[in-house]
Write a protein that holds these residues in place. Structure first.
Motif, PDB file in Angstrom:
ATOM      1  N   VAL B  11       0.968  -0.991   0.007  1.00 42.74           N
ATOM      2  CA  VAL B  11       0.072   0.038  -0.102  1.00 42.74           C
ATOM      3  C   VAL B  11       0.785   1.180   0.148  1.00 42.74           C
ATOM      4  O   VAL B  11       0.626   2.141  -0.810  1.00 42.74           O
ATOM      5  CB  VAL B  11      -0.831  -0.130   1.030  1.00 42.74           C
ATOM      6  CG1 VAL B  11      -1.607   1.346   1.518  1.00 42.74           C
ATOM      7  CG2 VAL B  11      -1.816  -1.206   1.135  1.00 42.74           C
ATOM      8  N   ALA B  12       1.809   1.414   0.795  1.00 38.87           N
ATOM      9  CA  ALA B  12       2.789   2.512   0.966  1.00 38.87           C
ATOM     10  C   ALA B  12       3.589   2.738  -0.449  1.00 38.87           C
ATOM     11  O   ALA B  12       3.597   3.675  -0.810  1.00 38.87           O
ATOM     12  CB  ALA B  12       3.864   2.093   1.969  1.00 38.87           C
ATOM     13  N   LYS B  13       3.882   1.622  -1.077  1.00 41.62           N
ATOM     14  CA  LYS B  13       4.527   1.599  -2.370  1.00 41.62           C
ATOM     15  C   LYS B  13       3.645   2.220  -3.436  1.00 41.62           C
ATOM     16  O   LYS B  13       4.030   2.829  -4.128  1.00 41.62           O
ATOM     17  CB  LYS B  13       4.983   0.357  -2.854  1.00 41.62           C
ATOM     18  CG  LYS B  13       5.993   0.236  -3.961  1.00 41.62           C
ATOM     19  CD  LYS B  13       7.362   1.027  -3.713  1.00 41.62           C
ATOM     20  CE  LYS B  13       8.157   0.659  -2.707  1.00 41.62           C
ATOM     21  NZ  LYS B  13       9.230   1.720  -2.209  1.00 41.62           N
ATOM     22  N   CYS B  14       2.342   1.726  -3.564  1.00 41.74           N
ATOM     23  CA  CYS B  14       1.314   2.207  -4.330  1.00 41.74           C
ATOM     24  C   CYS B  14       1.264   3.942  -4.144  1.00 41.74           C
ATOM     25  O   CYS B  14       1.144   4.675  -5.148  1.00 41.74           O
ATOM     26  CB  CYS B  14       0.200   1.682  -4.233  1.00 41.74           C
ATOM     27  SG  CYS B  14       0.141  -0.014  -4.854  1.00 41.74           S
ATOM     28  N   ILE B  15       1.154   4.118  -2.794  1.00 41.50           N
ATOM     29  CA  ILE B  15       0.896   5.810  -2.593  1.00 41.50           C
ATOM     30  C   ILE B  15       2.106   6.378  -2.997  1.00 41.50           C
ATOM     31  O   ILE B  15       2.046   7.479  -3.648  1.00 41.50           O
ATOM     32  CB  ILE B  15       0.713   5.738  -0.999  1.00 41.50           C
ATOM     33  CG1 ILE B  15      -0.688   5.223  -0.510  1.00 41.50           C
ATOM     34  CG2 ILE B  15       0.890   7.394  -0.564  1.00 41.50           C
ATOM     35  CD1 ILE B  15      -0.864   5.218   0.854  1.00 41.50           C
ATOM     36  N   GLU B  16       3.371   5.954  -2.987  1.00 47.91           N
ATOM     37  CA  GLU B  16       4.660   6.515  -3.051  1.00 47.91           C
ATOM     38  C   GLU B  16       4.491   6.687  -4.827  1.00 47.91           C
ATOM     39  O   GLU B  16       4.989   7.654  -5.246  1.00 47.91           O
ATOM     40  CB  GLU B  16       5.702   5.655  -2.811  1.00 47.91           C
ATOM     41  CG  GLU B  16       7.070   6.322  -2.841  1.00 47.91           C
ATOM     42  CD  GLU B  16       8.232   5.453  -2.667  1.00 47.91           C
ATOM     43  OE1 GLU B  16       8.036   4.232  -2.007  1.00 47.91           O
ATOM     44  OE2 GLU B  16       9.281   5.559  -3.099  1.00 47.91           O
TER      45      GLU B  16
END
Lengths: 90, 99
Positions: B11-16
């Motif tokens: 999820v963090a990677k997608c947001i990034e």
């Protein structure tokens, strides 16, 4: 009372976290201008952590000698080549 | 726990990625970002496979309990997951921390 296996994993995890924090601190833009040696130190720390994970969590420490040598060779060759490339590009 | 961490990371990677795309930083923005997207993207694919494997192992353990084959599958899954983590331990300083 912590069982021996649980506490050893905890110690290794704390070492990994500590080294990560040191690397993170060294990458801070507020630090005095970092040299290539800072980068090489960070690469060495990364492969030190990788080897720690391999030996303790992937149980290479208990593996046959041949597998231990292959994994250690990977860590050394990887570290030297990445650090070497980084040094040449800096 | 590992499953939750994996999902959180994805999820963090997608947001990034979304933040970067919004700023116009795409795959061929410059040479660094070609490496950035390829390395993090390939790692993310391996991570998603690992998350699936962890979910399968958990589901099988919960529904059928532990036997010799399940133990082997869980040990292999754990080893795979450590491999994914190991890759990130090298990739993260390389892309995010090095001066």
């Amino acid at each position: 009372m912590l069982d021996i296996l649980g506490s050893k994993n905890l110690v290794v995890w704390l070492v990994l976290m500590g080294v990560t924090v040191v690397s993170w601190y060294l990458s801070a833009p507020t630090l005095a201008s970092p040299s290539a040696m800072t980068g090489i130190f960070m690469i060495a720390m990364a492969f030190f952590k990788a080897r720690l994970v391999m030996v303790h969590f992937m149980e290479i420490g208990k593996a046959p000698l041949a597998l231990k040598l292959i994994c250690d060779t990977w860590a050394v060759v990887g570290c030297v080549s990445v650090a070497g490339l980084y040094f040449c590009l800096e | 726990m590992a499953f939750l961490c994996g999902v959180g990371f994805a999820v963090a990677k997608c947001i990034e990625y979304q933040g970067k795309f919004d700023a116009g930083v795409t795959l061929f923005h410059n040479e660094y970002f070609v490496f950035y997207y390829v390395l993090t993207g390939v790692h993310l694919v391996h991570l998603l496979v690992g998350v699936g494997v962890l979910a399968y192992g958990y589901a099988k353990l919960t529904l059928r309990g532990l036997d010799a084959i399940s133990l082997q599958e869980i040990e292999s899954s754990a080893s795979y997951w450590h491999m994914v983590d190991l890759l990130w331990i090298v990739i993260f300083p390389l892309l995010y921390l090095l001066p």
